[in-house]
Design a protein around this motif. Structure first.
Motif, PDB file in Angstrom:
ATOM      1  N   CYS A 178       0.799  -1.233   0.000  1.00 49.85           N
ATOM      2  CA  CYS A 178       0.000   0.000   0.000  1.00 49.85           C
ATOM      3  C   CYS A 178       0.831   1.281   0.000  1.00 49.85           C
ATOM      4  CB  CYS A 178      -0.995   0.003   1.156  1.00 49.85           C
ATOM      5  SG  CYS A 178      -0.313  -0.376   2.762  1.00 49.85           S
ATOM      6  N   SER A 179       2.130   1.192   0.230  1.00 51.16           N
ATOM      7  CA  SER A 179       2.974   2.385   0.102  1.00 51.16           C
ATOM      8  C   SER A 179       4.401   1.948  -0.198  1.00 51.16           C
ATOM      9  CB  SER A 179       2.931   3.245   1.371  1.00 51.16           C
ATOM     10  OG  SER A 179       3.531   2.570   2.456  1.00 51.16           O
ATOM     11  N   VAL A 193       3.157  -0.564  -5.783  1.00 49.66           N
ATOM     12  CA  VAL A 193       1.976  -0.283  -4.960  1.00 49.66           C
ATOM     13  C   VAL A 193       0.733  -0.849  -5.641  1.00 49.66           C
ATOM     14  CG1 VAL A 193       0.499   1.558  -4.056  1.00 49.66           C
ATOM     15  CG2 VAL A 193       2.985   1.775  -3.914  1.00 49.66           C
TER      16      VAL A 193
END
Length: 246
Positions: A178-179, A193
């Motif tokens: 997610c990051s 991502v």
């Protein structure tokens, strides 16, 4: 005077980066004195960017112009998803094809292929919704030219982490990346991502709890091999979502 100003600006930027980097280390429980900025930079300089993506994209046999013939009024019959932030060329990927639709019947497209352009219009860097609109606009055309890069649906990641002092530089939530820290060892290794982690060091993690995935990654050193794919593609291939063809 301009030269002096440029030097001052460069020094200021360097100092700001140094402070930010030290804060990053402290936030992750690392004493900046234990891992210098130079050590991290030296490590990055020894690593290939994007794992093998540069080689793959530069080979002419992987880049093709494909022509799809269809009846006017018919849709192309594909589902596309984002390649993922961190990709060498952010574009869209063919995630599914409609059975007996023009794309599947052509035999020229595969799941995993990345679309670079359609009828001469580049899709690189465009939002997914814009790419979908472009494809929907092809409905009344009978011959469509796609420039694609042949890619397997699964992305191979190789992160080189000498020891635990070096942060991986990405975060995971329920198996989905997610990051991503720009310029870190994870990005260098091909982490993207929005991708679902399928394997870590040849061990499937598709049914592994979040906490265990975090534990495995947090304690992994040396060469960390992962296989990932866009989370949206994973959900389609595992029938968690129904495809919406365009």
């Amino acid at each position: 005077m301009p030269k002096l100003s440029a030097q001052l600006i460069a020094q200021s930027i360097g100092q700001a980066f140094s402070v930010a980097y030290q804060e990053f280390l402290r936030a992750n429980g690392i004493n900046p004195e234990d891992l210098s900025q130079r050590e991290y930079s030296d490590l990055l300089n020894t690593q290939d960017m994007y794992n093998d993506d540069l080689i793959h994209f530069s080979k002419s046999e992987n880049c093709k112009d494909v022509y799809i013939e269809k009846q006017k009024g018919d849709i192309l019959g594909v589902v596309i998803v984002e390649s993922g932030w961190g990709s060498i060329l952010p574009t869209v990927i063919i995630a599914n094809m409609m059975h007996a639709g023009p794309s599947e019947k052509s035999g020229r497209l595969n799941i995993g292929d990345q679309i670079m352009s359609i009828n001469g219009t580049s899709l690189v860097g465009l939002p997914l919704s814009t790419c979908q609109t472009i494809i929907k606009g092809l409905k009344n055309q009978s011959r469509i030219k796609l420039n694609i890069v042949r890619c397997p649906p699964v992305t191979t990641v190789l992160i080189r982490r000498p020891d635990l002092r070096y942060q991986l530089g990405f975060s995971v939530q329920n198996g989905i990346i997610c990051s991503l820290m720009r310029g870190g060892i994870a990005e260098r290794g091909g982490v993207r991502v929005g991708h679902r982690i399928i394997e870590i060091n040849s061990q499937s993690v598709v049914a592994t709890p979040h906490e265990k995935i975090v534990h495995i990654l947090s304690n992994a050193v040396g060469e960390i091999h992962m296989k990932t794919m866009p989370a949206a593609m994973y959900r389609l291939l595992t029938a968690q979502e129904q495809p919406v063809y365009i």
